[in-house]
Scaffold this motif. Sequence first.
Motif, short mmCIF file in Angstrom:
data_model
loop_
_atom_site.label_atom_id
_atom_site.label_comp_id
_atom_site.label_asym_id
_atom_site.label_seq_id
_atom_site.Cartn_x
_atom_site.Cartn_y
_atom_site.Cartn_z
N ILE A 1 -4.93 60.88 -1.82
CA ILE A 1 -4.57 62.30 -1.92
C ILE A 1 -5.29 62.96 -3.10
O ILE A 1 -5.92 64.00 -2.97
CB ILE A 1 -3.05 62.48 -2.06
CG1 ILE A 1 -2.34 61.99 -0.80
CG2 ILE A 1 -2.71 63.94 -2.34
CD1 ILE A 1 -0.82 62.03 -0.88
N VAL A 2 -5.18 62.33 -4.28
CA VAL A 2 -5.84 62.87 -5.47
C VAL A 2 -7.35 62.91 -5.29
O VAL A 2 -8.01 63.92 -5.58
CB VAL A 2 -5.48 62.02 -6.71
CG1 VAL A 2 -6.31 62.48 -7.92
CG2 VAL A 2 -4.00 62.13 -7.03
N PHE A 3 -7.90 61.84 -4.77
CA PHE A 3 -9.36 61.77 -4.58
C PHE A 3 -9.85 62.86 -3.63
O PHE A 3 -10.83 63.56 -3.92
CB PHE A 3 -9.75 60.40 -4.03
CG PHE A 3 -11.21 60.28 -3.70
CD1 PHE A 3 -12.14 60.05 -4.69
CD2 PHE A 3 -11.66 60.44 -2.39
CE1 PHE A 3 -13.50 59.96 -4.39
CE2 PHE A 3 -13.00 60.35 -2.08
CZ PHE A 3 -13.93 60.10 -3.08
N ASN A 4 -9.17 63.02 -2.51
CA ASN A 4 -9.61 64.00 -1.51
C ASN A 4 -9.48 65.44 -2.01
O ASN A 4 -10.35 66.27 -1.76
CB ASN A 4 -8.81 63.84 -0.22
CG ASN A 4 -9.18 62.58 0.54
OD1 ASN A 4 -10.32 62.11 0.47
ND2 ASN A 4 -8.23 62.01 1.28
N LEU B 1 -12.15 60.56 -10.14
CA LEU B 1 -12.75 60.37 -8.83
C LEU B 1 -13.07 58.90 -8.56
O LEU B 1 -12.87 58.39 -7.45
CB LEU B 1 -14.04 61.19 -8.71
CG LEU B 1 -13.90 62.68 -8.40
CD1 LEU B 1 -15.27 63.36 -8.50
CD2 LEU B 1 -13.31 62.90 -7.03
N VAL B 2 -13.56 58.22 -9.58
CA VAL B 2 -13.96 56.82 -9.41
C VAL B 2 -12.76 55.90 -9.29
O VAL B 2 -12.72 55.01 -8.43
CB VAL B 2 -14.86 56.37 -10.59
CG1 VAL B 2 -15.12 54.86 -10.54
CG2 VAL B 2 -16.18 57.12 -10.57
N ILE B 3 -11.76 56.09 -10.12
CA ILE B 3 -10.63 55.15 -10.14
C ILE B 3 -9.65 55.40 -9.00
O ILE B 3 -8.86 54.51 -8.66
CB ILE B 3 -9.89 55.18 -11.49
CG1 ILE B 3 -9.25 56.55 -11.74
CG2 ILE B 3 -10.84 54.81 -12.63
CD1 ILE B 3 -8.42 56.62 -13.02
N THR B 4 -9.69 56.62 -8.40
CA THR B 4 -8.74 56.90 -7.31
C THR B 4 -9.37 56.76 -5.92
O THR B 4 -8.66 56.85 -4.92
CB THR B 4 -8.17 58.33 -7.43
OG1 THR B 4 -9.24 59.28 -7.40
CG2 THR B 4 -7.37 58.49 -8.71
#
Length: 219
Positions: free
Chosen positions: A53-56, A40-43
């Motif tokens: 996309i990955v974060f959301n 979550l932090v790095i993306t």
Amino acid sequence: MQFEPWFWPEFFSALNETLYMVFAGLIISVLIGLPVGIILVITRENGILQNKIVFNILSVVINIFRSVPFIILMVAITPFTRFIVGTSIGTTAAIVPLVLYTAFYIARLVENSLLEVDAGTIELAEAMGATPWQIIWRFLLPEALSSLVLALTIATIGLIGASAMAGAVGGGGIGDLAITYGYNQFKTNIMIITVITLIVMVQVVQSIGNVVSKKIRRK
């Protein structure tokens, strides 16, 4: 308080079940929640591996699981629990919803802890030519370690509370003892001793977490 002869063997058996649920649930939850929190932090926007996309997707999944009360989650995923462990009743079965409930909570706590790290630390690491992996393990996690310990302390306390609720639907443990004998049979003394036990467990966990976090900060 007077207790019938059968009580103490039942009590210690329930205590062992609670400890089993908490420790097993915590270990598995950390193995899931810690990587998810790091991702979550790095993306996130302006992260070292920004990927909206990955974060959301992860953020939505976490919010979904955090929005559902544990007692409802435990019942709702009964088929999944039965698929994983072969049964939906008992202490081992209770670990499945406990993990789903706690892992994503830990992920959010880890995210918050890592975001507290000074941006200058990350910029320094990048200026030194550190890879994303090196930034995570040599800069982000060490800098946030004290905060992470407190975050895991909070998660453990939440897990203790959830394990007690698991007793309401056949999960075993202290909660099951309190409901079966204390509530259903109107045995106030049993209800009192189970509540005191849970309070002591929470106090011990919080004290250990505070001490460990303080020692890490001093270093």
